[in-house]
Write an enzyme that holds these catalytic residues in place. Structure first.
Site, PDB file in Angstrom:
ATOM      1  N   CYS A 125      54.955 -99.761 -25.043  1.00  0.00           N
ATOM      2  CA  CYS A 125      55.913 -98.753 -24.589  1.00  0.00           C
ATOM      3  C   CYS A 125      57.306 -99.035 -25.165  1.00  0.00           C
ATOM      4  O   CYS A 125      57.773-100.172 -25.102  1.00  0.00           O
ATOM      5  CB  CYS A 125      55.947 -98.806 -23.063  1.00  0.00           C
ATOM      6  SG  CYS A 125      57.146 -97.719 -22.293  1.00  0.00           S
TER       7      CYS A 125
ATOM      8  N   ALA B  33      29.407 -84.526 -23.243  1.00  0.00           N
ATOM      9  CA  ALA B  33      29.497 -84.858 -24.669  1.00  0.00           C
ATOM     10  C   ALA B  33      28.520 -84.062 -25.544  1.00  0.00           C
ATOM     11  O   ALA B  33      28.784 -83.831 -26.716  1.00  0.00           O
ATOM     12  CB  ALA B  33      29.267 -86.350 -24.846  1.00  0.00           C
TER      13      ALA B  33
ATOM     14  N   CYS C  82      51.973 -95.707 -20.558  1.00  0.00           N
ATOM     15  CA  CYS C  82      52.314 -97.122 -20.369  1.00  0.00           C
ATOM     16  C   CYS C  82      51.724 -97.592 -19.044  1.00  0.00           C
ATOM     17  O   CYS C  82      51.945 -96.959 -18.005  1.00  0.00           O
ATOM     18  CB  CYS C  82      53.830 -97.291 -20.367  1.00  0.00           C
ATOM     19  SG  CYS C  82      54.307 -98.983 -19.936  1.00  0.00           S
TER      20      CYS C  82
ATOM     21  N   PHE D 222      26.984 -89.963 -25.754  1.00  0.00           N
ATOM     22  CA  PHE D 222      26.882 -91.354 -25.303  1.00  0.00           C
ATOM     23  C   PHE D 222      25.436 -91.806 -25.088  1.00  0.00           C
ATOM     24  O   PHE D 222      25.071 -92.909 -25.429  1.00  0.00           O
ATOM     25  CB  PHE D 222      27.664 -91.547 -23.990  1.00  0.00           C
ATOM     26  CG  PHE D 222      29.128 -91.246 -24.142  1.00  0.00           C
ATOM     27  CD1 PHE D 222      29.995 -92.209 -24.624  1.00  0.00           C
ATOM     28  CD2 PHE D 222      29.639 -89.998 -23.825  1.00  0.00           C
ATOM     29  CE1 PHE D 222      31.342 -91.940 -24.792  1.00  0.00           C
ATOM     30  CE2 PHE D 222      30.985 -89.712 -23.985  1.00  0.00           C
ATOM     31  CZ  PHE D 222      31.848 -90.670 -24.469  1.00  0.00           C
TER      32      PHE D 222
ATOM     33  N   ASP E 212      37.944 -84.488 -25.963  1.00  0.00           N
ATOM     34  CA  ASP E 212      38.171 -84.082 -27.355  1.00  0.00           C
ATOM     35  C   ASP E 212      39.015 -82.821 -27.526  1.00  0.00           C
ATOM     36  O   ASP E 212      39.300 -82.405 -28.653  1.00  0.00           O
ATOM     37  CB  ASP E 212      36.820 -83.915 -28.077  1.00  0.00           C
ATOM     38  CG  ASP E 212      35.880 -82.927 -27.367  1.00  0.00           C
ATOM     39  OD1 ASP E 212      36.359 -82.010 -26.658  1.00  0.00           O
ATOM     40  OD2 ASP E 212      34.651 -83.073 -27.537  1.00  0.00           O
TER      41      ASP E 212
ATOM     42  N   ASN F 243      20.469 -78.329 -21.731  1.00  0.00           N
ATOM     43  CA  ASN F 243      20.596 -79.683 -22.284  1.00  0.00           C
ATOM     44  C   ASN F 243      19.398 -79.980 -23.181  1.00  0.00           C
ATOM     45  O   ASN F 243      18.324 -79.415 -23.002  1.00  0.00           O
ATOM     46  CB  ASN F 243      20.651 -80.708 -21.127  1.00  0.00           C
ATOM     47  CG  ASN F 243      21.314 -82.004 -21.531  1.00  0.00           C
ATOM     48  OD1 ASN F 243      22.445 -81.998 -22.020  1.00  0.00           O
ATOM     49  ND2 ASN F 243      20.624 -83.109 -21.352  1.00  0.00           N
TER      50      ASN F 243
ATOM     51  N   THR G  97      25.266 -82.340 -20.753  1.00  0.00           N
ATOM     52  CA  THR G  97      25.607 -83.561 -20.008  1.00  0.00           C
ATOM     53  C   THR G  97      24.343 -84.177 -19.430  1.00  0.00           C
ATOM     54  O   THR G  97      23.466 -83.460 -18.932  1.00  0.00           O
ATOM     55  CB  THR G  97      26.650 -83.300 -18.888  1.00  0.00           C
ATOM     56  OG1 THR G  97      26.747 -84.468 -18.062  1.00  0.00           O
ATOM     57  CG2 THR G  97      26.328 -82.089 -18.030  1.00  0.00           C
TER      58      THR G  97
ATOM     59  N   HIS H 260      38.014 -86.376 -17.137  1.00  0.00           N
ATOM     60  CA  HIS H 260      38.116 -87.708 -17.738  1.00  0.00           C
ATOM     61  C   HIS H 260      39.356 -87.826 -18.627  1.00  0.00           C
ATOM     62  O   HIS H 260      39.377 -88.645 -19.555  1.00  0.00           O
ATOM     63  CB  HIS H 260      36.848 -88.054 -18.528  1.00  0.00           C
ATOM     64  CG  HIS H 260      35.658 -88.291 -17.642  1.00  0.00           C
ATOM     65  ND1 HIS H 260      34.376 -88.441 -18.109  1.00  0.00           N
ATOM     66  CD2 HIS H 260      35.555 -88.396 -16.287  1.00  0.00           C
ATOM     67  CE1 HIS H 260      33.543 -88.633 -17.091  1.00  0.00           C
ATOM     68  NE2 HIS H 260      34.236 -88.600 -15.972  1.00  0.00           N
TER      69      HIS H 260
HETATM   70  P1  OAD Z   1      25.870 -88.132 -22.311  1.00  0.00           P
HETATM   71  O1  OAD Z   1      25.874 -88.697 -23.679  1.00  0.00           O
HETATM   72  O2  OAD Z   1      25.505 -89.013 -21.195  1.00  0.00           O
HETATM   73  O3  OAD Z   1      24.901 -86.868 -22.257  1.00  0.00           O
HETATM   74  C1  OAD Z   1      24.925 -85.894 -23.239  1.00  0.00           C
HETATM   75  C2  OAD Z   1      23.672 -85.059 -23.111  1.00  0.00           C
HETATM   76  O4  OAD Z   1      23.798 -83.970 -24.013  1.00  0.00           O
HETATM   77  C3  OAD Z   1      22.401 -85.804 -23.462  1.00  0.00           C
HETATM   78  O5  OAD Z   1      21.456 -85.648 -22.420  1.00  0.00           O
HETATM   79  C4  OAD Z   1      21.917 -85.129 -24.757  1.00  0.00           C
HETATM   80  O6  OAD Z   1      20.518 -85.007 -24.821  1.00  0.00           O
HETATM   81  C5  OAD Z   1      22.552 -83.766 -24.647  1.00  0.00           C
HETATM   82  N1  OAD Z   1      22.860 -83.118 -25.960  1.00  0.00           N
HETATM   83  C6  OAD Z   1      23.233 -83.687 -27.115  1.00  0.00           C
HETATM   84  N2  OAD Z   1      23.479 -82.756 -28.049  1.00  0.00           N
HETATM   85  C7  OAD Z   1      23.245 -81.557 -27.464  1.00  0.00           C
HETATM   86  C8  OAD Z   1      23.323 -80.203 -27.904  1.00  0.00           C
HETATM   87  N3  OAD Z   1      23.666 -79.891 -29.150  1.00  0.00           N
HETATM   88  N4  OAD Z   1      23.009 -79.230 -27.019  1.00  0.00           N
HETATM   89  C9  OAD Z   1      22.617 -79.528 -25.751  1.00  0.00           C
HETATM   90  N5  OAD Z   1      22.532 -80.777 -25.283  1.00  0.00           N
HETATM   91  C10 OAD Z   1      22.845 -81.782 -26.112  1.00  0.00           C
HETATM   92  O7  OAD Z   1      27.327 -87.473 -22.104  1.00  0.00           O
HETATM   93  P2  OAD Z   1      28.049 -87.107 -20.727  1.00  0.00           P
HETATM   94  O8  OAD Z   1      27.091 -86.591 -19.728  1.00  0.00           O
HETATM   95  O9  OAD Z   1      29.221 -86.300 -21.090  1.00  0.00           O
HETATM   96  O10 OAD Z   1      32.701 -91.321 -19.697  1.00  0.00           O
HETATM   97  O11 OAD Z   1      28.552 -88.535 -20.277  1.00  0.00           O
HETATM   98  C11 OAD Z   1      29.382 -88.634 -19.168  1.00  0.00           C
HETATM   99  C12 OAD Z   1      30.407 -89.723 -19.354  1.00  0.00           C
HETATM  100  O12 OAD Z   1      29.770 -90.958 -19.709  1.00  0.00           O
HETATM  101  C13 OAD Z   1      31.379 -89.499 -20.489  1.00  0.00           C
HETATM  102  O13 OAD Z   1      32.456 -88.670 -20.158  1.00  0.00           O
HETATM  103  C14 OAD Z   1      31.864 -90.881 -20.792  1.00  0.00           C
HETATM  104  C15 OAD Z   1      30.499 -91.555 -20.806  1.00  0.00           C
HETATM  105  O14 OAD Z   1      30.443 -92.894 -20.732  1.00  0.00           O
HETATM  106  C16 OAD Z   1      33.653 -92.221 -19.896  1.00  0.00           C
HETATM  107  O15 OAD Z   1      33.851 -92.750 -20.970  1.00  0.00           O
HETATM  108  C17 OAD Z   1      34.459 -92.502 -18.661  1.00  0.00           C
END
Ligand code: OAD
Length: 255
Positions: free
Chosen positions: A151, A24, A126, A35, A103, A217, A192, A118
């Protein structure tokens, strides 16, 4: 920082198969909140809304939440980080992007080999008969007054095409993600928190197979200690600089 940029560019140039894992954080610069970052969604909203159990028990509340996210994502445009990765692929220096994001911004930026582990928000499915429709069609059903949307074929509940917590990862995407992780000689995790499995396991697979591992990150992650390089900063700034360096090293002109 410029020393790290140069080292990353050098690793990309000298690798045969570069694979990127995104989360994200790569889309926050497009206006979509992450998140677990400082402004993260899970700081404001109880993460249980992202579970399959919550969806089954409260489909109306789930859809209201998803519609807000959907609006945000539909108007979002790729940022410099997405474009930088698309450019790397075009130059033949990026084999695949494995993304946890729903996205579609990697596709919008022009990346081709994108594995969405994901799922995505382009479709709805459905949960009774398994029929898949476009998200536009699901929105039309809502506009017609059916909420939560059902559906048209069997009347079953529709669910967005994104994977919820406690739901299995789509098999084909997972197989491809494992394969890419085993075959790459350089993996970069970008934006991430590396806290959600199986995504967080992919760099471990890559490392075990002898690949180098880079983390870009804003904040530290639990896998920092196995990474060869960790750079803290904005993905847009860092990847733009990295791609410029890669071009310089390859003797590629212009953008
Ligand atoms: P997270 O929100 O857990 O992690 C995002 C990371 O990106 C954080 O450590 C931020 O510090 C970093 N960050 C934010 N903006 C940034 C930028 N401009 N440049 C570099 N880093 C940045 O998101 P994910 O790891 O994607 O799953 O989370 C994994 C999954 O947990 C998601 O796909 C979702 C969530 O709950 C589901 O909904 C199933």
């Amino acid at each position: 920082m410029s020393k790290e940029i140069d080292r990353i560019a050098e690793m990309i140039v000298s690798s045969k198969r570069v694979v990127v894992l995104t989360g994200a954080g790569i889309s926050t610069e497009s206006g979509i909140p992450d998140f677990r970052g400082p402004q993260g969604l899970w700081k404001r909203v109880d993460p249980k809304i992202g579970t399959i159990e919550f969806f089954r028990e409260h489909p109306d509340e789930f859809w209201r939440f998803q519609l807000d996210r959907l609006k945000e994502m539909m108007k979002a445009q790729p940022n410099r980080a997405h474009y930088a990765l698309a450019e790397l692929e075009k130059m033949g220096k990026l084999s695949a992007i494995i993304t946890q994001n729903v996205d579609s911004l990697h596709f919008k930026a022009g990346s081709k080999n994108v594995i969405e582990i994901h799922g995505n928000l382009r479709t709805a499915k459905c949960i009774e008969c398994g029929k898949v429709i476009s998200i536009e069609e699901a929105l039309k059903i809502i506009e017609e007054g059916v909420f939560p949307p059902k559906c048209r074929t069997c009347g079953g509940l529709l669910k967005t095409g994104s994977v919820l917590f406690n739901e299995p990862i789509p098999e084909e995407a997972l197989t491809r993600a494992y394969m890419e992780s085993e075959m790459c000689d350089l993996m970069m995790a970008i934006g991430t928190s590396l806290q959600v499995y199986p995504a967080a396991y992919l760099p471990v697979i890559a490392k075990r197979k002898g690949a180098k591992f880079i983390i870009i990150n804003m904040e530290p992650t639990p896998l920092d200690e196995i990474a060869d390089i960790v750079v803290h900063g904005k993905a847009g700034d860092i990847l733009t600089a990295v791609v410029e360096k890669v071009k310089e090293k390859l003797g590629v002109k212009g953008s």
